[in-house]
Design a protein around this motif. Sequence first.
Motif, short mmCIF file in Angstrom:
data_model
loop_
_atom_site.label_atom_id
_atom_site.label_comp_id
_atom_site.label_asym_id
_atom_site.label_seq_id
_atom_site.Cartn_x
_atom_site.Cartn_y
_atom_site.Cartn_z
N GLY A 39 0.79 -1.22 0.00
CA GLY A 39 0.00 0.00 0.00
C GLY A 39 0.82 1.26 0.00
O GLY A 39 0.36 2.31 0.44
N LEU A 40 2.05 1.20 -0.52
CA LEU A 40 2.96 2.34 -0.48
C LEU A 40 3.11 3.01 -1.84
O LEU A 40 4.04 3.80 -2.03
N ILE A 41 2.22 2.71 -2.75
CA ILE A 41 2.32 3.27 -4.08
C ILE A 41 0.91 3.57 -4.58
O ILE A 41 -0.06 2.92 -4.19
N GLU A 42 0.78 4.60 -5.40
CA GLU A 42 -0.54 4.98 -5.89
C GLU A 42 -1.19 3.84 -6.67
O GLU A 42 -0.52 3.12 -7.42
N ASP A 43 -2.50 3.70 -6.51
CA ASP A 43 -3.22 2.61 -7.17
C ASP A 43 -3.16 2.73 -8.69
O ASP A 43 -3.26 1.73 -9.40
N ALA A 44 -2.99 3.96 -9.19
CA ALA A 44 -2.98 4.16 -10.64
C ALA A 44 -1.70 3.67 -11.30
O ALA A 44 -1.61 3.60 -12.53
N VAL A 45 -0.67 3.33 -10.51
CA VAL A 45 0.61 2.91 -11.07
C VAL A 45 0.54 1.45 -11.52
O VAL A 45 0.12 0.58 -10.76
N ASP A 46 0.93 1.20 -12.76
CA ASP A 46 1.05 -0.15 -13.28
C ASP A 46 2.52 -0.55 -13.16
O ASP A 46 3.37 -0.01 -13.86
N PRO A 47 2.86 -1.49 -12.25
CA PRO A 47 4.28 -1.82 -12.02
C PRO A 47 5.02 -2.26 -13.27
O PRO A 47 6.16 -1.84 -13.50
N VAL A 48 4.39 -3.07 -14.11
CA VAL A 48 5.08 -3.57 -15.29
C VAL A 48 5.28 -2.46 -16.31
O VAL A 48 6.39 -2.25 -16.83
N ALA A 49 4.22 -1.69 -16.59
CA ALA A 49 4.34 -0.60 -17.55
C ALA A 49 5.31 0.46 -17.06
O ALA A 49 6.09 1.02 -17.84
N THR A 50 5.30 0.73 -15.75
CA THR A 50 6.21 1.73 -15.20
C THR A 50 7.65 1.26 -15.30
O THR A 50 8.56 2.05 -15.61
N SER A 51 7.89 -0.02 -15.05
CA SER A 51 9.26 -0.55 -15.13
C SER A 51 9.80 -0.46 -16.55
O SER A 51 11.03 -0.34 -16.75
N GLU A 52 8.93 -0.48 -17.54
CA GLU A 52 9.38 -0.39 -18.94
C GLU A 52 9.85 1.02 -19.29
O GLU A 52 10.51 1.20 -20.33
N GLN A 53 9.56 2.00 -18.45
CA GLN A 53 10.01 3.37 -18.72
C GLN A 53 11.52 3.47 -18.74
O GLN A 53 12.08 4.31 -19.44
N ILE A 54 12.20 2.59 -17.98
CA ILE A 54 13.66 2.67 -17.96
C ILE A 54 14.23 2.31 -19.31
O ILE A 54 15.30 2.79 -19.72
N LEU A 55 13.52 1.45 -20.07
CA LEU A 55 14.00 1.07 -21.40
C LEU A 55 14.00 2.27 -22.33
O LEU A 55 14.99 2.54 -23.02
N ASP A 56 12.89 2.99 -22.35
CA ASP A 56 12.79 4.16 -23.24
C ASP A 56 13.77 5.26 -22.80
O ASP A 56 14.42 5.88 -23.65
N ALA A 57 13.83 5.51 -21.49
CA ALA A 57 14.72 6.57 -20.99
C ALA A 57 16.18 6.24 -21.32
O ALA A 57 16.94 7.10 -21.78
N TYR A 58 16.57 5.00 -21.09
CA TYR A 58 17.95 4.60 -21.35
C TYR A 58 18.28 4.67 -22.84
O TYR A 58 19.30 5.26 -23.23
N ARG A 59 17.44 4.06 -23.66
CA ARG A 59 17.75 3.99 -25.09
C ARG A 59 17.75 5.36 -25.74
O ARG A 59 18.56 5.63 -26.63
N GLY A 60 16.83 6.24 -25.31
CA GLY A 60 16.83 7.58 -25.86
C GLY A 60 18.09 8.34 -25.52
O GLY A 60 18.69 9.01 -26.37
N LEU A 61 18.54 8.22 -24.27
CA LEU A 61 19.76 8.92 -23.85
C LEU A 61 20.99 8.30 -24.50
O LEU A 61 21.89 9.02 -24.97
N TRP A 62 21.05 6.99 -24.57
CA TRP A 62 22.21 6.32 -25.18
C TRP A 62 22.33 6.71 -26.66
O TRP A 62 23.43 6.97 -27.15
N ALA A 63 21.20 6.75 -27.36
CA ALA A 63 21.23 7.13 -28.77
C ALA A 63 21.71 8.56 -28.95
O ALA A 63 22.50 8.86 -29.85
N GLU A 64 21.26 9.47 -28.10
CA GLU A 64 21.67 10.86 -28.20
C GLU A 64 23.17 11.01 -27.98
O GLU A 64 23.85 11.82 -28.62
#
Length: 460
Positions: A253-278
């Motif tokens: 119960g320490l995280i907002e109900d609207a957070v999807d753990p799997v979808a949120t964890s995938e954000q690191i992929l986009d953030a990393y790949r975008g920065l690495w490409a730049e």
Amino acid sequence: MARHNPIAGRNPISGHGAFWLNEPTDYTQHGKLPRETPAAPRPAVPGPLSITAATLDPELLDLPWHVALEDWQARNLAALPRGLSRHIVRFARLGNTVIAVKETTEHVARHEYHMLRKLRRLDAPCVEPLAVVTGRTAADGTPLAPALVTRHLKYSLPYRALFSQKLRRETLTRLIDAQALLLVRLHLVGFYWGDVSLSNTLFRRDAEAFAAYLVDAETGELYPELSAGQREYDLEIAQVNIAGELMDLMEAGLIEDAVDPVATSEQILDAYRGLWAELTRQDKLDVGERWRIDERIRRLNGLGFDVEEISLLATPDGTQLVLQPKVVDAGHHQRRLLRLTGLDVEERQARRLLNDIDAFRARRHPEADEDLAAALWVEEIFQRITRAIPKDLQGKLEPAQIVHEVLEHRWYISERRGANVPLAETVASYVENVLRHRRDEAAIMLDPPAAGLTDPPDRD
């Protein structure tokens, strides 16, 4: 009762050194010394204790290495919030500083110690290793686990301590962005982590975002350069571990109900790949578009990275150029602010303070050069703010973060009022309405029952 010599010998330290506490010697035999009973004897260390360190702090010898870490008394401990760990970890006081002590195997302790030293020489963001302690033995002769000692990163917190009632989605996104940047920086220097997770990371406030530091390197290895497969495997580990950590938070119960753990964890992929490409991509530009070279460098500087050199190759037909920048490391704004002011702060804090220096110069001292304007800004803005903070609140946040938040607070209340608010009034408002209600992120909480086992509340 026999009197014991706790330090029988030592070897000089050069680069690395080891101190041994040998078997106690009974000096009362053969009438050498009269027997006496000390008022408050300290238990002797019955084994050949060995401490390996680049520079040994003698106060390390005063810690109860003959006691299992989980049984250390509150008088030795510093009550700070701890993250999750597969090992027994405790924070301890060492003079005026705080250290983290982790029990593990000797091989793992030595590997992690040397790996952290190498990473710090490469200016990678990680905790500072202090010592490896081996040869630990209990008073009854029972062997105890070796320990790795690192310096606690001041003003840092594990991710589980960065919530108030619940971890907000916006805060979580900032943590994952910081984790992605940390992973990019480690990969740039050839470090394969092997156990990427929020639990193995410490976070410090950095203006409106967070800065991430590696805190567990026991599975890591350094290579001249990482392959795409190694980098992708680290990313896969990060995604799986972060998803699991978020699921644990959701179940508690320490995280907002609207957070999807799997979808949120995938954000690191986009953030990393975008920065690495730049940072690493090649650009093709027409011969007449040489201005794009400066544009690319400014964009990389804006991300906080310096460029060591630029490679330009002409295409076979001679109509285009292939641009390949060689990125050195993050810290572009940090280094510039340090050169101008002597202030050593996080990257986003540095960028925010540099922007204020530029505005201060244009508004108050347009005739001054950059160096003089920066010196005047330190005296008229930075020091005025930090000196105005009451002593009992100065441990709440690091000074650069306080100055950043005061400047943001000034913009907010000035916009609301429709007029520029004087600095003194801004500081008073910030202290009473914001800072006084923040968690003290530097102080050691001295309540013995806590012993670092709970995560105090926070306002994000």
